[in-house]
Design an enzyme around this catalytic site. Structure first.
Site, short mmCIF file in Angstrom:
data_model
loop_
_atom_site.label_atom_id
_atom_site.label_comp_id
_atom_site.label_asym_id
_atom_site.label_seq_id
_atom_site.Cartn_x
_atom_site.Cartn_y
_atom_site.Cartn_z
N THR A 175 0.90 -1.16 0.00
CA THR A 175 0.00 0.00 0.00
C THR A 175 0.93 1.20 0.00
O THR A 175 2.04 1.12 0.56
CB THR A 175 -0.91 0.05 1.24
OG1 THR A 175 -0.10 0.11 2.42
CG2 THR A 175 -1.81 -1.20 1.33
N HIS A 176 0.52 2.27 -0.67
CA HIS A 176 1.39 3.45 -0.84
C HIS A 176 2.70 3.07 -1.51
O HIS A 176 3.70 3.76 -1.34
CB HIS A 176 1.67 4.14 0.50
CG HIS A 176 0.46 4.34 1.35
ND1 HIS A 176 -0.31 5.47 1.32
CD2 HIS A 176 -0.14 3.51 2.24
CE1 HIS A 176 -1.32 5.35 2.17
NE2 HIS A 176 -1.25 4.16 2.73
N SER A 297 18.08 0.45 -26.37
CA SER A 297 18.34 1.88 -26.53
C SER A 297 19.39 2.06 -27.61
O SER A 297 20.31 1.25 -27.73
CB SER A 297 18.84 2.46 -25.21
OG SER A 297 19.56 3.65 -25.44
N LYS A 303 20.55 -1.30 -22.04
CA LYS A 303 19.13 -1.11 -21.73
C LYS A 303 18.24 -2.22 -22.29
O LYS A 303 18.48 -2.77 -23.34
CB LYS A 303 18.63 0.23 -22.29
CG LYS A 303 19.20 1.45 -21.62
CD LYS A 303 18.81 1.62 -20.16
CE LYS A 303 17.35 1.99 -19.98
NZ LYS A 303 17.09 3.38 -20.37
N LYS A 345 -17.48 9.59 -35.07
CA LYS A 345 -16.73 8.39 -35.48
C LYS A 345 -15.24 8.42 -35.17
O LYS A 345 -14.71 7.42 -34.68
CB LYS A 345 -16.99 8.11 -36.96
CG LYS A 345 -18.40 7.59 -37.20
CD LYS A 345 -18.80 7.68 -38.65
CE LYS A 345 -20.17 8.23 -38.86
NZ LYS A 345 -20.41 9.62 -38.40
N1 ARG Z 1 -21.92 11.71 -42.78
C1 ARG Z 1 -23.02 11.98 -41.92
C2 ARG Z 1 -22.70 11.58 -40.49
O1 ARG Z 1 -21.80 10.85 -40.29
C3 ARG Z 1 -24.23 11.23 -42.38
C4 ARG Z 1 -25.52 11.84 -42.00
C5 ARG Z 1 -25.76 13.09 -42.75
N2 ARG Z 1 -27.06 13.59 -42.51
C6 ARG Z 1 -27.41 14.83 -42.80
N3 ARG Z 1 -28.61 15.21 -42.51
N4 ARG Z 1 -26.55 15.69 -43.32
O2 ARG Z 1 -23.34 12.01 -39.56
#
Ligand code: ARG
Length: 478
Positions: A175-176, A297, A303, A345
């Site tokens: 611990t610690h 290294s 190393k 995304k």
């Molecule tokens: N490329 C867009 C996205 O990933 C697709 C949806 C686009 N929809 C719109 N109403 N412009 O969100």
């Protein structure tokens, strides 16, 4: 491909903006998009990773339109054939990903028009890119959850194997980061089996909750066509269609939830990685990694660096960063769809790329690490790590109140320190000077091995308990 750039990975420089009439949505426009409009709008370089899900969704939608007689069988067949040809082109690298078609959805549709002509224009009946992208992305995240669930099981299996091998091998528990009480290496590794088990549970929960179909929500309000959302949901492996069209196109909580699970999991990986880094220092010398999992290294020939562990530790930055990024994108967006959501995304792709690597690298390290069991056992007794055992003995055998036992033990440690010996080497006379009723029997609990073996309480470090937990996990993972 990287997810850093929006430019198409396969098509090189974006071609010059096409006339307004040539964009798929250009009917009411007199002017073509400015270069900067195109530059900020384009997402094909990122979302081309959704191509398989996009084709899957389009096929399901097309079959449903035919089944509902919204589309003729001939048109449906032409569309499905065109989608197959597109899949072939993408697989053999000849598909033209084009920036002027913005994203994967319009790239596929534009190519479909080139390949099959008029019927292509009917595929988008009763559908919008809003429900299309929500569907594609859910399918992608669902796959990512499945991959992660498999990887977590693999890592747990590797940890179980090593824990079984070292169920009785001693090491200091900290611990610690100060020596606290002896534990076994197997017990320590099993702590991570528990953590990754909860991570598994979080991904499984997220997967179950996200498994509803947005397809057919259309732009935001549903569709006047007699579509069958249950049919497309079933075909895509979703448990049911989402019950509210606005919600279906506008929430990304499924991505946030999986990123939260990823972030917590990355935190666990990072802690284990940090321990490997510490254990590999010459000062600790608890474990080594074989050559193929370390680096040298370029200047210091002696190393051997734990780069893989350090990078697993560092990947947490990207993964937790992704959670913060998407949480920030989503905050305050009015219903329903806003283009902000196109920024969903990159963080998700980046987080799962990092998590995939981190889990694989950690599994490889766990399977290959070579513990120096003698050195760990020697360290297990250092730092007066059995002092609690002495206090427990005084309380148990002599019925001293624990507070008093603690005080006597503190004094014993002070004497041992002054004499430069471990507790187990402290002469009996030193102990009886502090508490006259102490006998030779006390030495039985002062060794690290005895200390561990005595901790048979459920979940404790006694080797028999550790083996029992391993057996339970073997059943759970089989
Ligand atoms: N490329 C867009 C996205 O990933 C697709 C949806 C686009 N929809 C719109 N109403 N412009 O969100």
């Amino acid at each position: 491909m990287t997810s850093d750039s929006n430019a198409p990975a396969a098509a090189g420089e974006p071609e010059g903006a096409t006339g307004a009439g040539q964009t798929l949505w250009g009917g009411r426009f007199n002017a073509k998009p400015a270069e900067i409009m195109q530059a900020i709008n384009v997402s094909i370089g990122v979302d081309q990773r959704l191509w398989a899900q996009d084709l899957q969704g389009s096929r399901a939608h097309c079959r449903m339109l035919v089944a509902q007689r919204i589309l003729t069988a001939d048109d449906g067949a032409a569309i499905l054939d065109g989608l197959d040809r597109i899949e072939g082109e993408i697989r053999d690298g000849s598909f033209p990903f084009r920036a002027e078609y913005e994203d994967i959805h319009m790239n596929v549709e534009a190519r479909l028009a080139e390949l099959i002509g008029v019927p292509s224009g009917r595929l988008h009946t009763a559908r919008s890119r809003n429900d299309q992208v929500a569907t594609d992305f859910r399918l992608w995240v669902r796959d990512a959850c499945d991959r992660t669930l498999d990887r977590l099981k693999g890592l747990q299996g590797a940890l179980l194997d090593r824990a079984e091998q070292h169920a009785a091998d001693l090491m200091p528990g900290f611990t610690h980061l100060q020596p606290a009480q002896p534990v076994t290496f197997g017990h320590h590794l099993m702590a991570y089996v528990e953590m990754f088990g909860r991570d598994h549970g979080r991904f499984a929960d997220a997967r179950a909750r996200l498994n509803e179909s947005p397809l057919g929500a259309a732009a935001l309000a549903g569709s006047p066509f007699p579509i069958d959302r249950h049919m497309t949901a079933a075909e895509l492996g979703f448990a049911r269609p989402m019950a509210n069209s606005l919600d279906a196109v506008s929430d990304r909580d499924f991505a946030l939830e999986t990123l939260a699970a990823a972030s917590i999991c990355a935190g666990h990986l990072s802690r284990l990685a940090e321990e490997i880094v510490i254990w590999m220092t010459p000062q600790f010398g608890f474990v080594t990694l074989p050559d193929h999992l370390t680096t040298g290294s370029s200047i210091m020939p002696q190393k051997r660096n734990p780069d893989a562990a350090e990078l697993v530790r560092a990947k947490t930055g990207r993964i937790t960063g992704a959670l913060v990024a998407l949480t920030t994108v989503m905050k305050g967006l009015p219903l329903a769809y806003s283009k902000d959501m196109q920024e969903d995304k990159p963080p998700v792709f980046e987080a799962f790329d990092a998590l995939d690597l981190a889990l694989d690298a950690m599994t490889a390290m766990v399977a290959a690490l070579q513990p120096n069991v003698e050195r760990m056992a020697a360290a297990a007794g250092s730092g007066y790590s059995t002092a609690t055992d002495l206090a427990d003995w005084l309380a148990r055998e002599l019925n001293l109140p624990f507070r008093q036992a603690h005080h006597v033990t503190g004094a014993a440690v002070k004497r041992a320190e002054a004499l430069g010996v471990d507790l187990a080497q402290l002469p009996l006379a030193e102990l009886t000077a502090l508490e006259p009723r102490v006998t030779e029997a006390v030495y039985k609990v002062l060794s690290p091995g005895a200390s561990c073996a005595s901790r048979l309480s459920y979940g404790g470090t006694a080797p028999d308990g550790v083996r029992a937990r391993i057996a339970e996990w073997r059943v759970r993972l089989s």
